[in-house]
Design a protein around this motif. Structure first.
Motif, PDB file in Angstrom:
ATOM      1  N   ASP A  30      21.551  30.872  43.359  1.00  0.00           N
ATOM      2  CA  ASP A  30      20.132  30.534  43.285  1.00  0.00           C
ATOM      3  C   ASP A  30      19.708  31.017  41.903  1.00  0.00           C
ATOM      4  OD1 ASP A  30      17.211  31.427  45.335  1.00  0.00           O
ATOM      5  OD2 ASP A  30      17.413  30.341  43.434  1.00  0.00           O
ATOM      6  N   LEU A  46      17.110  30.915  40.030  1.00  0.00           N
ATOM      7  CA  LEU A  46      15.873  31.678  39.940  1.00  0.00           C
ATOM      8  C   LEU A  46      15.214  31.664  41.312  1.00  0.00           C
ATOM      9  CD1 LEU A  46      14.843  33.138  37.420  1.00  0.00           C
ATOM     10  CD2 LEU A  46      12.997  31.516  37.374  1.00  0.00           C
ATOM     11  N   ASP A  47      15.175  32.833  41.943  1.00  0.00           N
ATOM     12  CA  ASP A  47      14.591  32.933  43.287  1.00  0.00           C
ATOM     13  C   ASP A  47      13.172  33.501  43.176  1.00  0.00           C
ATOM     14  OD1 ASP A  47      14.743  33.266  46.307  1.00  0.00           O
ATOM     15  OD2 ASP A  47      14.240  35.280  45.614  1.00  0.00           O
ATOM     16  N   GLU A  50      21.291  25.906  43.812  1.00  0.00           N
ATOM     17  CA  GLU A  50      20.120  25.434  44.549  1.00  0.00           C
ATOM     18  C   GLU A  50      19.523  24.216  43.884  1.00  0.00           C
ATOM     19  OE1 GLU A  50      16.580  27.719  44.164  1.00  0.00           O
ATOM     20  OE2 GLU A  50      15.446  26.374  45.441  1.00  0.00           O
TER      21      GLU A  50
HETATM   22 MN    MN Z   1      15.495  29.240  43.364  1.00  0.00          MN
END
Ligand code: MN
Ligand code: AHG
Ligand code: MN
Ligand code: MN
Length: 310
Positions: free
Chosen positions: A107, A109-110, A89
């Motif tokens: 991703d 860190l979501d 991302e």
């Molecule tokens: Mn993220």
């Protein structure tokens, strides 16, 4: 107390899809998430909270932990020598490492908007053989790690979903649920209702109103990993719809919608854009967005009916 790697080698006996390279890739991604979990839990002491003072390809202000998580996963996967493409991302283009092997979209860190207020966040990953830009139904594996009161791994391979808890003493992800199946129906809906008047579909407003009639509860964390995790375990529905400003919604196909749809459908639920199953969407652009409606069969089926009738 079966550790993740032992579990994967046991599954490999009856499942030729699970080869040694895939076990290595899954092992290394999850070991990177253990490092990330450590950083997340100590962030305030390490001065890695807050903004990294830059904007990413999504147009979002990047958090220091976004950047750190991205480099931990990227460096770890590069070292395996078994990854051919990495799509993050946080990185505009695909990182091409070789022309064969497994490709990973992630991703790192979501739920970044929740980092500084100590609310559950997570890491999401999707694994393909060869090119990463393939429909979600061709994923070899997908999973997420949620950094909550406990650090949990939910891993889907074709046909089954398994759940692990990180044991802080041994440092291993330990199996807690094998062949997990989600509830057919729930009592919770999860959507950012602040955008109620901006949603493109009138049918969606009528659907949400019908759930209120049926006395459903609203729960919305704002971290996709947390909202999907609760939906997986309690049943119900999570929606990030198209609105008049974002005709394709906000969530990204390759490293949010697709892996989560793979997990939900292998756990017996449904995941759709509202027009077609998410796992059927053929990716055109690396960071393309899709509307996301996922959860228990009952609620997702009902939502599709309302969208059809308008
Ligand atoms: Mn993220
Ligand atoms: P990320 O932090 O990886 O950019 O993802 C944030 C996403 C997702 O986690 C969540 O479902 C959604 O943003 C929440 O968006 P709103 O704040 O617009 O509701
Ligand atoms: Mn982001
Ligand atoms: Mn995200």
């Amino acid at each position: 107390m079966i550790p993740l790697i032992t579990y994967l080698f046991q599954k490999a006996v009856e499942n030729p899809l699970i080869d040694d390279d895939l076990v290595l890739i899954i092992g290394e991604i999850t070991s990177a998430t253990k490092t990330i979990a450590g950083k997340v839990r100590k962030a305030a002491l390490l001065d890695i909270l807050g903004s990294a003072e830059k904007v990413n390809v999504q147009g979002e202000v990047v958090q220091k932990l976004d950047e750190l998580a991205n480099s931990i996963i990227t460096d770890t996967l590069k070292c395996t020598g078994k990854a051919c493409m990495l799509a993050s991302e946080e990185v505009e283009d695909c990182l091409i490492l070789s022309d064969t092997g497994y490709s990973i979209a992630f991703d790192p860190l979501d739920g970044s908007s929740n980092i500084d207020v100590n609310v559950s966040i997570g890491t999401i990953f999707s694994i393909h053989k060869g090119d990463i830009k393939k429909p979600g139904k061709e994923q070899i594996a997908a999973g997420y790690v949620i950094y909550g009161p406990s650090t949990m791994l939910v891993l889907a391979l074709p046909g089954f979903v398994s759940v692990f808890i990180l044991d802080p003493e041994s440092g291993n992800f330990i199996l807690v649920e094998d062949n997990f199946k989600m509830p057919e129906k729930g009592k919770i809906y999860s959507i950012n209702e602040a955008n109620y008047n901006k949603w493109v579909d009138d049918g969606l407003r009528k659907f949400i109103d019908s759930l209120k009639e049926e006395k459903y509860t609203l729960r919305y964390v704002g971290s996709m990993v947390a909202d999907v995790h609760r939906t997986l375990f309690k049943g119900g529905i999570f929606i990030y719809p198209a609105d008049v400003k974002n005709r394709n919604g906000k969530l990204r196909l390759l490293y949010e919608a697709s892996p989560m749809a793979f997990i939900i459908e292998n756990a017996g639920g449904l995941a759709t854009t509202g027009e077609k199953p998410i796992l059927e969407v053929v990716p055109e652009k690396l960071h393309q967005r899709v509307p996301v409606i996922l959860g228990s069969k009952y609620e997702v089926g009902k939502c599709i009916e309302y969208l059809k009738n308008g």
